[in-house]
Write an enzyme that holds these catalytic residues in place. Structure first.
Site, PDB file in Angstrom:
ATOM      1  N   SER A 116       0.211   4.892   5.315  1.00 21.55           N
ATOM      2  CA  SER A 116      -1.300   6.044   4.809  1.00 21.55           C
ATOM      3  C   SER A 116      -0.276   7.288   3.766  1.00 21.55           C
ATOM      4  O   SER A 116      -0.612   7.947   3.563  1.00 21.55           O
ATOM      5  CB  SER A 116      -1.848   6.848   5.790  1.00 21.55           C
ATOM      6  OG  SER A 116      -2.684   5.825   6.225  1.00 21.55           O
ATOM      7  N   GLY A 133       1.348   0.764   0.703  1.00 21.37           N
ATOM      8  CA  GLY A 133       0.432  -0.286   0.608  1.00 21.37           C
ATOM      9  C   GLY A 133      -1.116   0.144  -0.270  1.00 21.37           C
ATOM     10  O   GLY A 133      -0.525  -0.044  -1.349  1.00 21.37           O
ATOM     11  N   GLU A 159       7.212   1.720   9.666  1.00 19.06           N
ATOM     12  CA  GLU A 159       5.745   1.488   9.794  1.00 19.06           C
ATOM     13  C   GLU A 159       4.864   1.991  11.304  1.00 19.06           C
ATOM     14  O   GLU A 159       4.952   0.684  11.391  1.00 19.06           O
ATOM     15  CB  GLU A 159       5.696   0.493   8.535  1.00 19.06           C
ATOM     16  CG  GLU A 159       6.325   0.535   7.564  1.00 19.06           C
ATOM     17  CD  GLU A 159       5.145  -0.453   6.324  1.00 19.06           C
ATOM     18  OE1 GLU A 159       5.017  -0.014   5.665  1.00 19.06           O
ATOM     19  OE2 GLU A 159       4.776  -1.401   6.767  1.00 19.06           O
ATOM     20  N   LYS A 173       0.292  -6.147  -0.993  1.00 17.30           N
ATOM     21  CA  LYS A 173      -0.151  -7.000  -0.382  1.00 17.30           C
ATOM     22  C   LYS A 173      -1.537  -8.098  -0.792  1.00 17.30           C
ATOM     23  O   LYS A 173      -1.176  -8.594  -1.322  1.00 17.30           O
ATOM     24  CB  LYS A 173      -1.610  -6.439   0.789  1.00 17.30           C
ATOM     25  CG  LYS A 173      -0.763  -4.940   1.325  1.00 17.30           C
ATOM     26  CD  LYS A 173      -1.810  -4.568   2.824  1.00 17.30           C
ATOM     27  CE  LYS A 173      -0.099  -2.882   3.549  1.00 17.30           C
ATOM     28  NZ  LYS A 173      -1.016  -2.082   4.454  1.00 17.30           N
ATOM     29  N   ASN A 228       3.705  -2.580  -1.493  1.00 21.90           N
ATOM     30  CA  ASN A 228       3.238  -3.441  -1.264  1.00 21.90           C
ATOM     31  C   ASN A 228       1.889  -4.031  -1.335  1.00 21.90           C
ATOM     32  O   ASN A 228       1.340  -3.177  -1.080  1.00 21.90           O
ATOM     33  CB  ASN A 228       3.184  -3.236   0.250  1.00 21.90           C
ATOM     34  CG  ASN A 228       2.724  -4.789   0.923  1.00 21.90           C
ATOM     35  OD1 ASN A 228       2.766  -5.987   0.193  1.00 21.90           O
ATOM     36  ND2 ASN A 228       2.674  -4.699   2.744  1.00 21.90           N
ATOM     37  N   GLU A 269       1.158  -6.820   9.674  1.00 25.50           N
ATOM     38  CA  GLU A 269      -0.063  -7.213   9.852  1.00 25.50           C
ATOM     39  C   GLU A 269       0.805  -8.476  10.351  1.00 25.50           C
ATOM     40  O   GLU A 269      -0.574  -9.598   9.950  1.00 25.50           O
ATOM     41  CB  GLU A 269      -0.648  -6.546   8.345  1.00 25.50           C
ATOM     42  CG  GLU A 269      -1.045  -5.496   8.567  1.00 25.50           C
ATOM     43  CD  GLU A 269      -1.153  -5.140   6.462  1.00 25.50           C
ATOM     44  OE1 GLU A 269      -0.649  -5.767   6.002  1.00 25.50           O
ATOM     45  OE2 GLU A 269      -1.862  -3.831   6.749  1.00 25.50           O
ATOM     46  N   GLY A 299      -3.127   2.026   6.731  1.00 27.29           N
ATOM     47  CA  GLY A 299      -4.533   1.753   6.017  1.00 27.29           C
ATOM     48  C   GLY A 299      -4.904   2.869   6.338  1.00 27.29           C
ATOM     49  O   GLY A 299      -6.568   2.541   7.118  1.00 27.29           O
TER      50      GLY A 299
HETATM   51  P1  13P Z   1      -0.727   1.997   4.127  1.00 27.66           P
HETATM   52  O1  13P Z   1      -0.199   2.716   3.113  1.00 27.66           O
HETATM   53  O2  13P Z   1      -2.297   0.876   3.163  1.00 27.66           O
HETATM   54  O3  13P Z   1      -1.435   2.522   4.648  1.00 27.66           O
HETATM   55  O4  13P Z   1      -0.154   0.780   4.013  1.00 27.66           O
HETATM   56  C1  13P Z   1       1.557   0.819   4.383  1.00 27.66           C
HETATM   57  C2  13P Z   1       2.140  -0.403   4.355  1.00 27.66           C
HETATM   58  O5  13P Z   1       1.513  -1.857   4.886  1.00 27.66           O
HETATM   59  C3  13P Z   1       2.708  -0.977   4.025  1.00 27.66           C
HETATM   60  O6  13P Z   1       3.493  -1.947   4.076  1.00 27.66           O
END
Ligand code: 13P
Length: 258
Positions: free
Chosen positions: A217, A238, A170, A12, A10, A98, A176
């Site tokens: 993470s 992410g 998640e 983002k 992802n 999010e 994050g």
């Molecule tokens: P991170 O891997 O940055 O924690 O994000 C996870 C996420 O939201 C994947 O959709």
């Protein structure tokens, strides 16, 4: 039938200009394409979907979008429909926390349910995200929240359609933050709350057929621990997915299962 692991990236709101997205993809494409035993999906921003699709053509790497609207078209300024994405992508992330956190109407449980139905109706595979926040976690409400989200998102979805979905557990507090869930906790919540809800909706066979990822993470260091868990069928990544060593992460994920 054993479930084939699936790793999704992802991106983002990053790498949204053609030049940077293409340059990054050129760094990881060959390495990713050589990895076996794992389905791979890249989910870049809408703005670069066409550019990335053109470069994935002869690879075994699939493409996904990060959201979609349920209506096929019409007066929805700024929205992108599942119908529009269907020719371009194979997957679409739906219900990401999010988005759930900031858009109560467009990301309510009924709205996410409509998105799931629309995506399936257009031949897209939803990557449906569920997860509890820190407060809910501390209050011992994880199972109630996660299983409630699964049931709400899949209301009215037929078993054969549900089997096509990818679910992603998640926990919001892990996204994050650098504080991933432990593999054992992810395994427990996926088994108990995600598959438990699927079993209630569809019975054991379907619950065991659906692939469920962990997200939050995930790194090259901790991915083997998650992949070693019997309930965890891959990861939704992410921050670590927009670094060149995402290839190492994907290799480590595949190696942990081989
Ligand atoms: P991170 O891997 O940055 O924690 O994000 C996870 C996420 O939201 C994947 O959709």
């Amino acid at each position: 039938m054993p479930r084939k692991p699936i790793l999704a990236a992802n991106w983002k709101m990053n790498l949204g200009r053609d030049e940077e997205a293409i340059a990054f993809l050129r760094k990881i494409r060959r390495g990713l394409n050589e990895i076996e035993g794992l389905d791979l999906v890249l989910c870049p921003p809408f703005t670069v979907l066409y550019a990335i699709a053109a470069l994935l053509g002869r690879t075994r790497i699939a493409l996904g979008a990060q959201d979609a609207h349920w209506e096929p078209g019409g007066a929805h300024t700024g929205e992108i429909s599942t119908a529009m994405l269907a020719r371009l992508c194979q997957y679409v992330i739906l219900g990401h926390s999010e988005r759930r956190a900031t858009r109560s109407e467009l990301e309510s449980d009924p709205a996410i349910n409509r998105k799931v139905q629309a995506a399936l109706g257009h031949g897209l595979t939803p990557i449906l995200c569920v997860g509890e926040n820190l407060e809910q976690n501390r209050a011992g409400r994880t199972d109630e929240i996660v299983s409630g989200q699964v049931k709400a998102a899949l209301a009215g979805v037929a078993p054969k359609q549900a089997e096509r979905c990818i679910l992603a557990y998640e926990p919001i507090w892990a996204i994050g933050t650098g504080e991933a869930a432990t593999p054992a906790d992810a395994n427990r919540v996926i088994g108990l709350s995600v598959r438990g809800a699927l079993a209630e909706l569809y019975g054991e066979d379907t619950a065991l057929a659906v692939r469920v990822q962990y997200g939050g993470s995930v790194t090259v260091e901790n991915i083997p621990g998650f992949m070693a868990m019997p309930e965890v069928d891959g990861a939704l990544v992410g921050g670590a997915s927009i670094r060149p060593d995402f290839v190492d992460l994907a290799r480590a994920a595949a190696a942990a299962r081989s």
